[in-house]
Design an enzyme around this catalytic site. Structure first.
Site, short mmCIF file in Angstrom:
data_model
loop_
_atom_site.label_atom_id
_atom_site.label_comp_id
_atom_site.label_asym_id
_atom_site.label_seq_id
_atom_site.Cartn_x
_atom_site.Cartn_y
_atom_site.Cartn_z
N ARG A 49 -31.91 -67.18 15.80
CA ARG A 49 -31.34 -65.88 16.14
C ARG A 49 -30.64 -65.90 17.51
NH1 ARG A 49 -34.01 -61.67 13.20
NH2 ARG A 49 -34.21 -62.43 11.05
N ASP A 156 -33.19 -46.35 15.98
CA ASP A 156 -33.50 -47.77 15.82
C ASP A 156 -33.26 -48.47 17.15
OD1 ASP A 156 -34.01 -49.63 13.21
OD2 ASP A 156 -32.95 -50.77 14.75
#
Length: 298
Positions: A49, A156
């Site tokens: 990532r 979020d």
């Protein structure tokens, strides 16, 4: 040749390896700032990532990148959190939860003698499928034309996820996730440059406000309670301490007669929280006839 201490041998796929000490630095940083706990088994995920961002910055080690994140503050930290968060979601995910909402909760609320004000918080909304699903279900049963004032706050931690959510545009491959009655009423088929896509109708999009929020922040976006709080499949990524602390804060935002929906792998058991279970992973704060304490569905 001696390899300088600030470089790493690249792995077979061209990415850099990460030492145990480097992994722990990121593990602690992510836990401290977002409550998310990356176990040792997540090292390959962290490498995968973060590698593209490190390459973009021309950095040669995870130590170097950690120093960059700490020095840059929120700007680079947000990119790290964007990278490590999981944005797996779908429309009307977990059918039993939505059946309970549509067949039990909303019909009960529809009989309210006075207030037609409904407030909803969708925490960990990812790319928007969940809050738009809630908006469709609520609009269908409690329409504005009948005097209902329904507003949904969707939050979020990932800016990338929120950007996609705000667009209200989704691939047509997701159409099978939406019940036919909602698909025809609330979704538009794309044409031309949007061929193969579908868009949420403006009337439904207007019900949802998106905002970035970190659940471990001291200041929360809502100071008042809400009638419906969805926070599903978010707390499973938290450490035990962060999960319990956040669960108690979430529960405190549920109004009398309101409901908290968690993921099926999440529970309030043993936390001393004053919400009553209804169906699995759904809790209510009792308030006379308005609550469905102990309701069982088939």
């Amino acid at each position: 040749m001696t390899v300088p201490p600030w470089t790493h041998e690249a792995s077979g796929d061209g990415r850099l390896d990460i030492s145990e000490a480097e992994f722990k630095r990121f593990q602690e940083l992510i836990h401290r700032t977002a409550g998310i706990w990356l176990s040792a088994e997540k090292q390959p995920l962290l490498i995968a990532r973060l590698w593209s961002r490190m390459r973009e910055l021309g950095l040669r080690s995870f130590n170097e990148y950690h120093r960059r994140v700490v020095a840059d503050g929120d700007a680079e930290l947000i990119k790290v959190l964007d990278a490590v968060t999981t944005n797996e979601t779908s429309f009307f995910r977990d059918q039993r939860h939505f059946e309970f909402l549509q067949e039990k909760v909303l019909p009960l609320w529809a009989t309210r003698p006075r207030s037609r004000r409904i407030r909803v918080w969708c925490a960990g909304c990812s790319t928007g499928e969940e809050p738009y699903s809630l908006a469709m279900a609520l609009h269908h049963r409690l329409p504005r034309s009948a005097g209902w004032d329904v507003r949904i706050l969707a939050t979020d931690i990932s800016n990338q996820a929120l950007e996609r959510a705000r667009s209200g545009i989704f691939p047509m491959t997701k159409r099978s996730q939406i019940p036919e009655r909602y698909l025809k009423k609330y979704m538009l088929r794309g044409r031309g440059s949007h061929e193969g896509e579908m868009a949420v109708m403006d009337e439904v999009r207007a019900m949802v406000q998106f905002a970035r929020h970190n659940l471990v922040d001291e200041i929360w976006p809502l100071h008042k309670t809400v009638d419906l709080l969805f926070c599903r499949n978010v707390l499973i990524y938290f450490s035990r301490e962060s999960r319990e602390y956040t669960s108690k804060r979430l529960a405190s935002r549920v109004a009398p007669g309101g409901y908290l929906f968690l993921g099926h792998a999440e529970s309030l058991r043993g936390m001393g929280i004053d919400l009553d279970p209804t169906i699995p992973a759904v809790y209510t704060r009792a308030n006379g006839a308005r609550s469905l304490k102990g309701v069982q569905t088939q």
